[in-house]
Design an enzyme around this catalytic site. Structure first.
Site, PDB file in Angstrom:
ATOM      1  N   GLU A  95       0.845  -1.389   0.019  1.00 31.82           N
ATOM      2  CA  GLU A  95      -0.221  -0.275  -0.006  1.00 31.82           C
ATOM      3  C   GLU A  95       1.276   1.531   0.254  1.00 31.82           C
ATOM      4  O   GLU A  95       2.155   1.297   0.658  1.00 31.82           O
ATOM      5  CB  GLU A  95      -0.723  -0.141   1.304  1.00 31.82           C
ATOM      6  N   CYS A 109       2.877   8.673   2.124  1.00 28.96           N
ATOM      7  CA  CYS A 109       3.595   7.654   2.853  1.00 28.96           C
ATOM      8  C   CYS A 109       3.678   6.676   2.040  1.00 28.96           C
ATOM      9  O   CYS A 109       2.384   5.495   1.411  1.00 28.96           O
ATOM     10  CB  CYS A 109       2.103   7.189   3.664  1.00 28.96           C
ATOM     11  N   CYS A 116       5.098  -7.217   7.613  1.00 29.34           N
ATOM     12  CA  CYS A 116       6.841  -6.734   8.584  1.00 29.34           C
ATOM     13  C   CYS A 116       6.866  -7.398   9.373  1.00 29.34           C
ATOM     14  O   CYS A 116       6.026  -7.705  10.453  1.00 29.34           O
ATOM     15  CB  CYS A 116       5.979  -5.069   9.334  1.00 29.34           C
ATOM     16  N   CYS A 120       4.379  -5.329  16.242  1.00 30.97           N
ATOM     17  CA  CYS A 120       3.861  -3.823  17.411  1.00 30.97           C
ATOM     18  C   CYS A 120       2.347  -3.933  17.432  1.00 30.97           C
ATOM     19  O   CYS A 120       1.558  -4.772  16.276  1.00 30.97           O
ATOM     20  CB  CYS A 120       4.077  -2.841  16.539  1.00 30.97           C
ATOM     21  N   CYS A 123      -0.569  -2.316  15.911  1.00 28.27           N
ATOM     22  CA  CYS A 123      -0.533  -1.859  13.945  1.00 28.27           C
ATOM     23  C   CYS A 123      -1.104  -3.259  13.400  1.00 28.27           C
ATOM     24  O   CYS A 123      -0.923  -4.507  13.247  1.00 28.27           O
ATOM     25  CB  CYS A 123       0.849  -2.066  13.612  1.00 28.27           C
ATOM     26  N   GLY A 161       6.034  -2.328   6.481  1.00 28.38           N
ATOM     27  CA  GLY A 161       7.671  -2.434   6.491  1.00 28.38           C
ATOM     28  C   GLY A 161       8.201  -2.043   7.648  1.00 28.38           C
ATOM     29  O   GLY A 161       7.394  -0.714   8.013  1.00 28.38           O
ATOM     30  N   SER A 193      10.552   6.788   9.060  1.00 24.52           N
ATOM     31  CA  SER A 193      10.148   6.145  10.606  1.00 24.52           C
ATOM     32  C   SER A 193      10.568   4.627  10.729  1.00 24.52           C
ATOM     33  O   SER A 193      10.760   3.713  10.203  1.00 24.52           O
ATOM     34  CB  SER A 193       8.808   5.998  10.286  1.00 24.52           C
ATOM     35  N   SER A 215       8.806   5.537  15.957  1.00 24.36           N
ATOM     36  CA  SER A 215       7.798   5.643  16.807  1.00 24.36           C
ATOM     37  C   SER A 215       7.839   4.909  18.117  1.00 24.36           C
ATOM     38  O   SER A 215       8.789   3.757  18.228  1.00 24.36           O
ATOM     39  CB  SER A 215       7.036   3.703  15.483  1.00 24.36           C
ATOM     40  N   LEU A 216       7.096   6.053  18.844  1.00 19.52           N
ATOM     41  CA  LEU A 216       7.474   5.618  20.036  1.00 19.52           C
ATOM     42  C   LEU A 216       6.601   4.516  21.251  1.00 19.52           C
ATOM     43  O   LEU A 216       7.149   3.794  22.169  1.00 19.52           O
ATOM     44  CB  LEU A 216       8.055   7.082  21.210  1.00 19.52           C
ATOM     45  N   ASN A 217       5.787   5.447  21.330  1.00 21.34           N
ATOM     46  CA  ASN A 217       4.170   4.955  21.836  1.00 21.34           C
ATOM     47  C   ASN A 217       4.133   4.862  24.005  1.00 21.34           C
ATOM     48  O   ASN A 217       3.014   4.107  23.732  1.00 21.34           O
ATOM     49  CB  ASN A 217       3.814   4.254  20.758  1.00 21.34           C
ATOM     50  N   ASN A 291      -5.986   4.697  15.942  1.00 18.51           N
ATOM     51  CA  ASN A 291      -6.592   4.941  14.654  1.00 18.51           C
ATOM     52  C   ASN A 291      -7.361   3.019  14.787  1.00 18.51           C
ATOM     53  O   ASN A 291      -7.135   2.294  14.691  1.00 18.51           O
ATOM     54  CB  ASN A 291      -6.216   4.534  12.503  1.00 18.51           C
ATOM     55  N   CYS A 334      -2.534   1.600   7.595  1.00 20.85           N
ATOM     56  CA  CYS A 334      -2.416   0.983   7.908  1.00 20.85           C
ATOM     57  C   CYS A 334      -1.734  -0.774   7.229  1.00 20.85           C
ATOM     58  O   CYS A 334      -1.984  -1.001   8.128  1.00 20.85           O
ATOM     59  CB  CYS A 334      -0.152   1.047   7.953  1.00 20.85           C
TER      60      CYS A 334
END
Length: 355
Positions: A95, A109, A116, A120, A123, A161, A193, A215-217, A291, A334
């Site tokens: 995508e 993007c 991947c 995570c 995701c 990915g 990223s 990407s921390l989160n 999301n 994603c």
């Protein structure tokens, strides 16, 4: 390479293209001509490259190709967002998302892998597992296809990915995108990223200039271990040390992406810990409400929680931006378009762990 296999010129940097043409006994300046035709003018048929001799065009047609992509599916949002699904030569899909910005500007993007390996938990792409890396042409072709719908001002390697898990192809793709005879994207217009592959972060900084986003989160190892398994290998202390060592131009900051998930990482205590965690790092924070998608128990935070989190950061002198969600009326997250189409068709493969 087998004698009958043609070279895809979109896999070659300017230096490699020059070497390829030199091997055919051609002048070095021909490489720059080809880059202009392929990227600046979007021409992939050698027969149409009229400032090349007929003999060279015929030889290139025998020995090389310049791949060209058309999306298999495009979803268009009311806000102007476009999500493209591309089917690759081996039947896999990736995508790409075109995000409208102010005025006529657009950000693209781009994906760097099929699936991947980072797994995570928030995701959707992570649920596919890693199938394979994309080659440089497959990364660059996402841009080539998108610019047919209008100019692309900025690029983010933030799609399907982990870019640093495919470092060699990503570096080559960046060199192609930066080439002045082609798209001529400067490093300030491209952002990469990463989930936090520490050795590869530092290797990236040594090899090529690009805006870095992490990407921390989460603000504790306990929470980040659960959200992002990579943290068990490179915990927060090690990740922050790598961020402090990452080479940055004087006016540049590292962007920290923080996906806010209700009841998981969106408390005021998390916000205060985030300030302490980023102390000494030239940082800005992108706050991104989760999301929601089918199959995930996570939920988006309320608007008040997002505002309070941001206010806590701003009051302590941090740069903190709330990133508006785009494409909410289409498969916005994603991996959603891939999952929706291929899941319905029974095409989602069992992942092979390839690098």
């Amino acid at each position: 390479m087998p004698q009958n296999q043609r070279v895809d010129l979109k896999n070659l940097t300017l230096e490699e293209l020059t070497g390829f043409l030199s091997g055919l006994g051609k002048e070095k300046f021909r490489a720059r001509q080809l880059m202009r035709w392929i990227y600046r003018r979007g021409v992939t048929s050698f027969a149409e490259m009229t400032d090349l001799s007929k003999a060279l065009r015929e030889e290139l047609a025998e020995r090389a190709t310049a791949s060209d992509w058309t999306p298999e599916r495009v979803e268009k949002s009311r806000d102007g967002t476009r999500k493209y699904l591309f089917r690759l030569a081996d039947g896999q899909t990736v995508e790409t998302v075109r995000i409208p910005m102010e005025g006529e500007r657009a950000t693209l993007c781009v994906s760097t892998q099929v699936g991947c390996a980072m797994a995570c938990t928030f995701c959707l792409t992570g649920t596919f597992g890693l199938v394979r890396n994309l080659d440089p042409a497959e990364i660059v072709n996402q841009v080539c296809a998108a610019v047919k719908d209008g100019p692309v001002n900025n690029i983010v390697l933030m799609g399907m990915g982990e870019p640093l898990h495919n470092l060699e192809s990503v570096v080559k793709a960046l060199e192609i995108l930066y080439c002045t005879e082609g798209f001529d994207y400067g490093p300030r217009r491209v952002t990469l990223s990463t989930s936090g592959l520490v050795p590869e972060m530092l290797e990236l900084g040594r090899r090529v200039r690009v805006n870095l986003a992490v990407s921390l989160n989460a603000t504790t190892d306990a929470v980040r271990d659960q959200l992002m398994p990579v943290n068990r290998r490179y915990p927060l202390r090690e990740l922050m040390n790598a961020c402090r060592k990452y080479p940055l131009p004087p006016s540049q900051r590292i962007t920290f992406e923080y996906i806010l998930i209700r009841g998981v990482n969106d408390s005021l205590e998390d916000a205060r810990r985030l300030v302490k965690l980023l102390h000494g790092v030239k940082a800005k924070v992108n706050l991104i409400p989760f999301n929601e998608h089918d199959g995930s128990a996570f939920r988006a935070p309320g608007a008040e929680a997002v505002e309070a989190f941001q206010r806590t950061l701003l009051d302590r002198g941090m740069v903190a931006i709330r990133r508006a969600s785009k494409g909410q009326d289409i498969s916005a997250a994603c991996g959603q378009l891939k999952g929706k189409l291929e899941g319905a068709q029974g095409l989602l493969p069992a992942p092979e762990q390839k690098t």
